[in-house]
Design an enzyme around this catalytic site. Structure first.
Site, PDB file in Angstrom:
ATOM      1  N   ASN A   1       4.078  -6.891   3.554  1.00 29.84           N
ATOM      2  CA  ASN A   1       2.830  -7.316   2.954  1.00 29.84           C
ATOM      3  C   ASN A   1       2.664  -8.835   3.526  1.00 29.84           C
ATOM      4  OD1 ASN A   1       1.941  -4.887   2.238  1.00 29.84           O
ATOM      5  ND2 ASN A   1       2.477  -5.223   0.046  1.00 29.84           N
TER       6      ASN A   1
ATOM      7  N   ARG B   1       5.262   9.286   4.576  1.00 31.49           N
ATOM      8  CA  ARG B   1       6.784   9.773   4.641  1.00 31.49           C
ATOM      9  C   ARG B   1       6.723  10.966   5.724  1.00 31.49           C
ATOM     10  NH1 ARG B   1       6.582   7.355  -0.462  1.00 31.49           N
ATOM     11  NH2 ARG B   1       6.490   9.367  -1.505  1.00 31.49           N
TER      12      ARG B   1
ATOM     13  N   HIS C   1      -4.003   2.203   3.202  1.00 36.40           N
ATOM     14  CA  HIS C   1      -4.095   3.086   2.036  1.00 36.40           C
ATOM     15  C   HIS C   1      -5.211   4.100   2.171  1.00 36.40           C
ATOM     16  CE1 HIS C   1      -1.474   3.211  -1.425  1.00 36.40           C
ATOM     17  NE2 HIS C   1      -2.257   3.863  -2.143  1.00 36.40           N
TER      18      HIS C   1
ATOM     19  N   GLY D   1       1.499  -2.905  -9.013  1.00 36.27           N
ATOM     20  CA  GLY D   1       2.582  -3.731  -8.766  1.00 36.27           C
ATOM     21  C   GLY D   1       2.634  -4.318  -7.229  1.00 36.27           C
TER      22      GLY D   1
ATOM     23  N   ASN E   1      -0.916   8.911  -0.465  1.00 36.58           N
ATOM     24  CA  ASN E   1      -0.657   8.209   0.672  1.00 36.58           C
ATOM     25  C   ASN E   1       0.787   8.103   1.067  1.00 36.58           C
ATOM     26  OD1 ASN E   1      -3.361   6.618   1.416  1.00 36.58           O
ATOM     27  ND2 ASN E   1      -2.921   6.458  -0.850  1.00 36.58           N
ATOM     28  N   GLY E   2       1.760   7.639  -0.075  1.00 35.37           N
ATOM     29  CA  GLY E   2       3.254   7.597   0.267  1.00 35.37           C
ATOM     30  C   GLY E   2       3.774   8.958   0.529  1.00 35.37           C
ATOM     31  N   ARG E   3       3.523   9.905   0.063  1.00 31.71           N
ATOM     32  CA  ARG E   3       3.797  11.305   0.464  1.00 31.71           C
ATOM     33  C   ARG E   3       3.782  11.507   1.945  1.00 31.71           C
ATOM     34  NH1 ARG E   3       1.631  14.622  -4.475  1.00 31.71           N
ATOM     35  NH2 ARG E   3       0.528  12.622  -4.562  1.00 31.71           N
TER      36      ARG E   3
ATOM     37  N   TYR F   1      12.675   0.174  -1.954  1.00 31.23           N
ATOM     38  CA  TYR F   1      11.403   0.460  -1.166  1.00 31.23           C
ATOM     39  C   TYR F   1      10.144  -0.415  -1.507  1.00 31.23           C
ATOM     40  CZ  TYR F   1       7.942   3.992   0.464  1.00 31.23           C
ATOM     41  OH  TYR F   1       6.967   4.684   0.958  1.00 31.23           O
TER      42      TYR F   1
HETATM   43  N1  LIG Z   1       3.605  -3.112  -2.838  1.00 32.08           N
HETATM   44  C1  LIG Z   1       3.157  -2.226  -2.029  1.00 32.08           C
HETATM   45  N2  LIG Z   1       2.595  -2.685  -0.843  1.00 32.08           N
HETATM   46  C2  LIG Z   1       2.350  -1.657  -0.053  1.00 32.08           C
HETATM   47  N3  LIG Z   1       2.353  -0.361  -0.132  1.00 32.08           N
HETATM   48  C3  LIG Z   1       2.809   0.194  -1.368  1.00 32.08           C
HETATM   49  C4  LIG Z   1       3.449  -0.880  -2.202  1.00 32.08           C
HETATM   50  N4  LIG Z   1       3.786  -0.399  -3.286  1.00 32.08           N
HETATM   51  C5  LIG Z   1       3.684   0.892  -2.922  1.00 32.08           C
HETATM   52  N5  LIG Z   1       3.440   1.325  -1.842  1.00 32.08           N
HETATM   53  C6  LIG Z   1       3.096   2.388  -1.198  1.00 32.08           C
HETATM   54  O1  LIG Z   1       1.978   3.213  -1.900  1.00 32.08           O
HETATM   55  C7  LIG Z   1       2.506   4.564  -2.273  1.00 32.08           C
HETATM   56  C8  LIG Z   1       2.005   5.091  -3.380  1.00 32.08           C
HETATM   57  O2  LIG Z   1       0.387   5.396  -3.037  1.00 32.08           O
HETATM   58  P1  LIG Z   1      -0.186   6.875  -3.369  1.00 32.08           P
HETATM   59  O3  LIG Z   1       0.054   6.937  -4.764  1.00 32.08           O
HETATM   60  O4  LIG Z   1      -1.351   7.001  -2.910  1.00 32.08           O
HETATM   61  O5  LIG Z   1       0.870   7.965  -2.846  1.00 32.08           O
HETATM   62  P2  LIG Z   1       1.422   9.043  -3.484  1.00 32.08           P
HETATM   63  O6  LIG Z   1       2.327   9.835  -2.354  1.00 32.08           O
HETATM   64  O7  LIG Z   1       0.540   9.789  -4.560  1.00 32.08           O
HETATM   65  O8  LIG Z   1       2.453   8.478  -4.264  1.00 32.08           O
HETATM   66  P3  LIG Z   1       4.101   8.109  -3.930  1.00 32.08           P
HETATM   67  O9  LIG Z   1       3.983   7.442  -2.771  1.00 32.08           O
HETATM   68  O10 LIG Z   1       4.338   6.910  -5.064  1.00 32.08           O
HETATM   69  O11 LIG Z   1       4.855   9.418  -3.955  1.00 32.08           O
HETATM   70  C9  LIG Z   1       3.825   4.363  -2.343  1.00 32.08           C
HETATM   71  O12 LIG Z   1       4.776   5.194  -2.144  1.00 32.08           O
HETATM   72  C10 LIG Z   1       4.233   3.441  -1.204  1.00 32.08           C
HETATM   73  O13 LIG Z   1       4.443   3.772   0.129  1.00 32.08           O
HETATM   74 MG   LIG Z   2       0.255   9.104  -6.197  1.00 30.93          MG
END
Ligand SMILES: Nc1ncnc2c1ncn2[C@@H]1O[C@H](COP(=O)(O)OP(=O)(O)OP(=O)(O)O)[C@@H](O)[C@H]1O
Ligand SMILES: [Mg+2]
Length: 319
Positions: free
Chosen positions: A229, A196, A185, A139, A191-193, A221
């Site tokens: 971006n 945050r 990334h 996405g 990465n997201g967790r 979000y």
């Molecule tokens: N369009 C985007 N551009 C940049 N970063 C994005 C975009 N969409 C999502 N992300 C980031 O990427 C994260 C997902 O990456 P990843 O699966 O490595 O992390 P996760 O911790 O496993 O999952 P999540 O962050 O969904 O909890 C999202 O949480 C968000 O922070």
């Molecule tokens: Mg993930």
């Protein structure tokens, strides 16, 4: 990577100011030792874990997350992995709290540690390790940089945050960090967790409570990240401010109201600006409709408590 358009600033100045006022009020009351406040901290850790994991697809509800974390209960029908994700995230938060007061700035090694906690026993091969191959974000409107650039980019980002060359405030800085981090990334997963958590390390070091991105805002979000971006930070800043203000309010509402001047009702209503008489305010006090307490024979309240009551009534009338 440092092409940052700050034209959004004028719109946000009063919001930033308000957040800083609230942060100052909170700092003035530190250390927050009473038990009500430590309960808030616990509840927020559960909320933070629930929301962050649930954005990532974990199906434990808020209540189930609380049962897993606080009572050690296993939820029937939920995978072992989902249980580990909750417990791991809590450990990461505890680690974060343990380093908040260290006098060093943000370090790459702390980010790796946070990531290590998040993925430990779930994806042991990746936990605490930068990726060595390509990734895609579903996405997203871009492809993250090549794996061989990640380490340098991450160092550059940490350095940018610590030196703050554009003189940004803490909330802007945490927002830019959040976005640039997920743009790089650095990891295969988590990465997201991790971001945050790490952005809250920055904010909490500055005396803010954790800003929690809510599961319900997931769509907003992701849209905000896509706009970032393209160099537009409006939406992401707004989302961060809202997340920050929500937890600031939770803490402030729980503080003993030492800001407020309590006075006898007869004194308060003797002011020419008072819209009500003594009888009526006394009735509201007795009925528990306004914030008031009795000392000896007198009811004491605050001007603000009365104002709040009037405001609420007007709001109800409009509904
Ligand atoms: N369009 C985007 N551009 C940049 N970063 C994005 C975009 N969409 C999502 N992300 C980031 O990427 C994260 C997902 O990456 P990843 O699966 O490595 O992390 P996760 O911790 O496993 O999952 P999540 O962050 O969904 O909890 C999202 O949480 C968000 O922070
Ligand atoms: Mg993930």
């Amino acid at each position: 990577m440092w092409n940052i358009n700050r034209t959004y600033l004028p719109d946000f100045e009063s919001t930033f100011e308000r957040l800083y006022d609230k942060q100052a009020m909170l700092s003035k009351n530190r250390p927050l030792s009473n038990s009500a406040l430590s309960k808030i901290k616990e509840a927020l850790s559960v909320e933070w874990t629930y929301n962050s994991n649930s954005i990532e697809g974990n199906t434990l509800s808020l209540q189930e997350t609380q049962m897993v974390l606080q009572d050690g209960i296993t939820i029937r029908g939920k995978s072992l992995r989902e249980h580990f994700e909750a417990k791991n995230h809590e450990k990461a938060i505890n680690y974060l709290y343990s380093i908040i007061n260290e006098d060093y700035n943000l370090r790459s090694i702390d980010i790796l540690s946070l990531h290590g906690y998040v993925l430990r026993t779930i994806e042991d091969d990746f936990a605490g390790r930068i990726r060595n191959g390509g990734v895609r974000i579903s996405g997203a409107n871009f492809v993250p940089p090549n794996a061989n650039k990640v380490s340098d980019l991450l160092d550059e980002l940490v350095n940018f945050i610590n030196t703050n060359p554009l003189g940004m405030n803490d909330i802007e800085l945490a927002t830019i960090f959040h976005h640039k981090f997920v743009w790089i990334h650095p990891f295969f997963d988590g990465n997201g967790r991790t971001v945050r958590l790490a952005m809250n390390l920055l904010l909490m070091k500055k005396g803010f409570p954790p800003a929690i991105i809510l599961k319900n805002d997931r769509k907003k979000y992701y849209e905000a990240l896509n706009q970032a971006n393209n160099g537009n930070y409006q939406k992401l800043i707004l989302l961060m401010c809202q997340a920050q203000e929500r937890t600031l309010n939770i803490y402030l509402n729980a503080l003993p109201d030492n800001e407020e001047e309590y006075d006898t009702i007869s004194n308060i209503v003797s002011e020419p600006s008072s819209p009500y008489g003594q009888e009526y305010i006394s009735l509201l006090a007795r009925q528990g409709k306004i914030d008031a307490y009795k000392e000896g024979r007198n009811w004491l309240t605050t001007k603000k408590a009365i104002d709040n009551y009037i405001e609420n009534r007007q709001r109800k009338r409009l509904l």
